[in-house]
Design an enzyme around this catalytic site. Structure first.
Site, PDB file in Angstrom:
ATOM      1  N   ASP A 105      71.772  81.036  30.961  1.00 22.87           N
ATOM      2  CA  ASP A 105      72.302  81.027  29.581  1.00 22.87           C
ATOM      3  C   ASP A 105      73.819  80.860  29.560  1.00 22.87           C
ATOM      4  O   ASP A 105      74.477  81.332  28.636  1.00 22.87           O
ATOM      5  CB  ASP A 105      71.951  82.331  28.845  1.00 22.87           C
ATOM      6  CG  ASP A 105      70.486  82.424  28.500  1.00 22.87           C
ATOM      7  OD1 ASP A 105      69.802  81.395  28.515  1.00 22.87           O
ATOM      8  OD2 ASP A 105      70.012  83.543  28.216  1.00 22.87           O
TER       9      ASP A 105
ATOM     10  N   LEU B 270      59.290  78.811  26.119  1.00 23.99           N
ATOM     11  CA  LEU B 270      58.439  78.296  27.181  1.00 23.99           C
ATOM     12  C   LEU B 270      57.207  79.180  27.339  1.00 23.99           C
ATOM     13  O   LEU B 270      57.312  80.415  27.333  1.00 23.99           O
ATOM     14  CB  LEU B 270      59.208  78.237  28.495  1.00 23.99           C
ATOM     15  CG  LEU B 270      58.621  77.278  29.544  1.00 23.99           C
ATOM     16  CD1 LEU B 270      58.908  75.826  29.149  1.00 23.99           C
ATOM     17  CD2 LEU B 270      59.191  77.556  30.928  1.00 23.99           C
TER      18      LEU B 270
ATOM     19  N   LEU C 106      64.635  82.712  32.078  1.00 26.68           N
ATOM     20  CA  LEU C 106      64.798  81.453  32.809  1.00 26.68           C
ATOM     21  C   LEU C 106      66.200  81.359  33.407  1.00 26.68           C
ATOM     22  O   LEU C 106      67.161  81.901  32.850  1.00 26.68           O
ATOM     23  CB  LEU C 106      64.566  80.259  31.884  1.00 26.68           C
ATOM     24  CG  LEU C 106      63.148  80.042  31.350  1.00 26.68           C
ATOM     25  CD1 LEU C 106      63.141  78.903  30.334  1.00 26.68           C
ATOM     26  CD2 LEU C 106      62.167  79.767  32.481  1.00 26.68           C
TER      27      LEU C 106
ATOM     28  N   CYS D 114      52.373  81.097  15.535  1.00 28.44           N
ATOM     29  CA  CYS D 114      53.786  81.471  15.563  1.00 28.44           C
ATOM     30  C   CYS D 114      54.513  81.009  14.304  1.00 28.44           C
ATOM     31  O   CYS D 114      55.418  81.695  13.805  1.00 28.44           O
ATOM     32  CB  CYS D 114      54.469  80.912  16.811  1.00 28.44           C
ATOM     33  SG  CYS D 114      54.408  79.111  16.981  1.00 28.44           S
TER      34      CYS D 114
END
Length: 381
Positions: free
Chosen positions: A140, A164, A175, A200
């Site tokens: 990030d 993801l 990640l 979602c």
């Protein structure tokens, strides 16, 4: 003396082994070509879906061009690390309106430093095997489309909520990337398995997922409670509920998360009882306490003012309580202007709930009196 040729097939296999030794749940490798995502990124920025996150626009298409970020990059090693805690009290806390809901990723120690350190260790292991290598670890911390890269590396597919998803592990993972300038063997891109599911999209409290795979950050509760440093628009305040740092609704509803794996890192386990704590307890913290209690936590980066702002909104959304009103009223005189605005809003909400409660009690009392009178009347009356 001639340097022996490097067996990149063998090295690729070793990298994945080393990654798992370092605690990564999965390691995948991709090339750097994200040109197919450039049009969508441009459209997203042109629609101002990035809100006040100016750095998104500032770096522009570099996010899809890793070679521009680090010259000479040939491959990206993507890693994921599971973080789902044991005994996650998701639904219980969301329903308990006097408690604070904090996004599950932020309950423990900040993952950025931990993962970056491990990625650097992975880079050093590769360098010991292959001296002529340059690498850069990112968590990030770079203008890079990490999810499409992870998708190309076979770690999962980008879901309709833009996160993801892994077929065997759901989506509760972090990640990270290691950019390298050596020609490794790449993995096969993951197949998208969202199908016709739109759970979602439907569950999002603020309807931030404006279309499949497109999130308007300006409506997203994570953006509103973490990235935004200004006043939260009033239209979204009632929808935030008791979420004071981030939101997990789109992950909670995702059917693939029935396969989610529990995190094994002690650093990711909840600290300071933040997975089960009352709003009033947190609202009572002064700035020194906030800084002390959130040391090493990603929560600290939003700052004390945004922290108080978010809790004030949650208290406004809580059921009426004299204690809530007293705490809000006590904080108001010394609150900074931005926080004060949200405290005043919260007091007004509590007042409306008190009035509604009194009205309901009066209606119930009137109904009982009518029934009592009717019982005492003669049958032929």
């Amino acid at each position: 003396m001639t340097t022996p040729a490097i067996n990149y097939q063998y090295l690729t296999e070793k990298i994945k082994f080393w990654g798992q030794e370092l605690g990564f749940s999965q390691v995948g490798i991709s090339d750097v070509d994200l040109s197919e995502h450039e049009a969508a990124l441009t459209s997203w920025l042109e629609n101002n879906y990035h809100g006040n996150m100016d750095y998104m626009a500032r770096h522009g298409l570099m996010r899809a061009r890793a070679k521009e970020l680090v010259e000479g990059t040939l491959n990206v090693i993507s890693v994921r690390m599971d973080y789902l805690p044991t005994d996650a009290k998701f639904a219980r806390i969301l329903k308990n309106r006097d408690h604070a809901y904090i996004s599950r990723y932020a309950l423990g120690r900040d993952y950025h430093k931990l993962m970056r350190k491990r990625l650097k260790q992975l880079g050093e292991k590769i360098k010991a095997h292959c001296e002529n290598i340059n690498y850069r670890p990112f968590v990030d911390s770079a203008p890079i489309l990490e999810r499409p890269l992870a998708e190309k590396a076979g770690l999962g597919w980008v879901g309709k909520h833009s996160l993801l998803i892994n077929k065997q592990a759901g989506s509760w993972f972090f990640l990270g990337e290691l950019l390298v300038d050596i020609p490794l063997i790449t993995d096969t891109k993951a197949e998208n398995n969202c199908g016709t599911c739109v759970a979602c999209i439907k569950i999002c409290p603020t309807q931030a997922i404006v279309e499949p795979y497109v999130v308007d950050a300006r409506r997203c509760i994570s953006y509103l409670t973490i990235e935004l440093r200004e006043a939260i628009p009033e239209e979204f305040r009632p929808l935030i509920g008791n979420r004071i740092y981030g939101c997990d609704d789109c992950q909670l509803i995702c059917p693939w998360n029935k396969f989610a794996k529990l995190g094994s890192e002690d650093d990711f386990k909840p600290r300071q009882n933040l997975d089960n704590i009352e709003l009033l307890t947190l609202f009572a913290w002064d700035e020194a306490t906030f800084l002390n209690k959130t040391e090493g936590s990603p929560i600290r980066r939003i700052g004390f003012q945004s922290w108080q702002r978010n809790i004030a909104v949650a208290l406004g959304n809580a059921d009426f309580s004299e204690n809530n009103v007293s705490a809000l009223t006590a904080k108001l005189p010394k609150a900074e202007a931005m926080v004060a605005e949200h405290i005043e809003w919260a007091i007004a909400q509590q007042t409306l709930k008190q009035q509604a409660l009194v009205k309901d009690q009066n209606l119930r009392l009137t109904a009982r009196l009518i029934r009592s009178v009717e019982k005492g009347m003669p049958r032929d009356a």
